[in-house]
Design a protein around this motif. Structure first.
Motif, short mmCIF file in Angstrom:
data_model
loop_
_atom_site.label_atom_id
_atom_site.label_comp_id
_atom_site.label_asym_id
_atom_site.label_seq_id
_atom_site.Cartn_x
_atom_site.Cartn_y
_atom_site.Cartn_z
N UNK A 112 0.87 -1.36 0.05
CA UNK A 112 -0.15 -0.14 -0.04
C UNK A 112 0.90 1.24 -0.02
N UNK A 113 1.94 1.10 0.49
CA UNK A 113 3.03 2.26 0.48
C UNK A 113 3.82 2.63 -0.80
N UNK A 114 3.47 1.63 -1.82
CA UNK A 114 3.97 1.77 -3.24
C UNK A 114 3.65 3.21 -3.91
N UNK A 115 2.48 3.70 -3.46
CA UNK A 115 2.10 5.00 -4.09
C UNK A 115 2.66 6.17 -3.42
N UNK A 116 3.41 5.97 -2.41
CA UNK A 116 3.92 7.15 -1.79
C UNK A 116 4.99 7.75 -2.61
N UNK A 117 5.27 9.01 -2.70
CA UNK A 117 6.17 9.65 -3.55
C UNK A 117 7.64 9.54 -2.76
N UNK A 118 8.54 9.17 -3.56
CA UNK A 118 9.83 8.82 -3.02
C UNK A 118 11.02 9.78 -3.76
N UNK A 119 12.15 10.16 -2.97
CA UNK A 119 13.32 10.69 -3.48
C UNK A 119 14.62 9.70 -3.25
N UNK A 120 15.25 9.85 -4.23
CA UNK A 120 16.66 9.18 -4.20
C UNK A 120 17.72 10.12 -3.92
N UNK A 121 18.45 9.93 -2.72
CA UNK A 121 19.31 10.84 -2.04
C UNK A 121 20.84 10.50 -2.52
N UNK A 122 21.71 11.20 -3.13
CA UNK A 122 23.21 10.79 -3.37
C UNK A 122 23.78 11.56 -2.16
N UNK A 123 24.57 10.84 -1.39
CA UNK A 123 24.86 11.51 -0.11
C UNK A 123 26.51 11.59 -0.19
N UNK A 124 27.18 12.53 0.05
CA UNK A 124 28.67 12.71 -0.03
C UNK A 124 29.44 12.59 1.36
N UNK A 125 30.16 11.57 1.34
CA UNK A 125 30.87 11.55 2.54
C UNK A 125 32.32 11.97 2.45
N UNK A 126 33.04 12.82 3.23
CA UNK A 126 34.20 12.99 3.23
C UNK A 126 35.24 11.80 3.17
N UNK A 127 36.33 11.71 2.11
CA UNK A 127 37.21 10.37 2.02
C UNK A 127 38.13 10.58 3.26
N UNK A 128 38.04 11.27 4.14
CA UNK A 128 38.96 11.45 5.37
C UNK A 128 38.02 10.97 6.49
N UNK A 129 36.71 10.36 6.44
CA UNK A 129 35.90 9.80 7.24
C UNK A 129 36.02 8.31 7.27
N UNK A 130 36.47 7.84 8.11
CA UNK A 130 36.83 6.27 8.11
C UNK A 130 35.50 5.60 8.66
N UNK A 131 35.07 4.68 8.02
CA UNK A 131 33.95 4.17 8.94
C UNK A 131 34.37 2.92 9.71
N UNK A 132 33.72 2.97 10.88
CA UNK A 132 33.68 1.35 11.64
C UNK A 132 33.39 0.56 10.97
N UNK A 133 33.75 -0.67 11.32
CA UNK A 133 33.27 -1.70 10.20
C UNK A 133 32.81 -2.90 11.05
#
Length: 151
Positions: A55-76
């Motif tokens: 039923x939620x398939x009719x909701x309007x959605x947005x695709x976000x491209x999110x930029x993360x600085x290369x200096x930010x190292x993720x925990x894994x």
């Protein structure tokens, strides 16, 4: 690094993690802000499909491209370090993710997808001091292909 997020269009400018704070998710209990993102657009689609009702398939959605600085190292969190069948134990993953959010040692956590073992999602911590460096670099309307809902 670039990550992706599909969200209800009403929240296309919101990186606060308030939705996860209210409802919780696979990697956080309610009460803790978190922003769920994926390494691929296609993984975003699959993650959404396992979490939305038809039923939620009719909701309007947005695709976000999110930029993360290369200096930010993720925990894994490595898939091979998780217990067998971890995908079936949300209390287990919620504990680990919530601890990551509370500790604030990194702004992002690389986590395996429960949908596609070989791919990853990124849990972002809006309360980390470096989070302000993470920005939406592109935002476009997104429509799910209706064939995805024909099962």
């Amino acid at each position: 690094m670039t990550v992706f997020r599909i969200t209800n269009s009403n929240y296309k400018d919101d990186l606060s993690g308030q939705g996860a704070k209210i409802y919780g998710g696979r990697w956080n209990v309610p009460g803790h802000q978190a922003l769920y993102t994926s390494q691929h657009i296609s993984l975003c689609v699959l993650e959404m499909l396992v979490n939305i009702s038809l039923t939620e398939s009719s909701v309007k959605y947005h695709l976000l491209k999110i930029s993360i600085p290369d200096t930010m190292i993720p925990a894994i969190i490595l898939n091979k370090k998780l217990k067998p069948n971890w995908q079936d134990d949300e209390a287990y993953t919620r504990f680990m993710g919530t601890e990551f959010l509370k500790n604030k040692q990194a702004a992002l956590l690389k986590i395996p997808s429960a949908v596609i073992d070989e791919e990853n999602n990124y849990l972002l911590n809006p309360l980390h001091s470096d989070f302000k460096k993470i920005v939406i670099s592109k935002s476009n309307p997104f429509k799910f292909d209706n064939r995805l809902f024909n099962f």
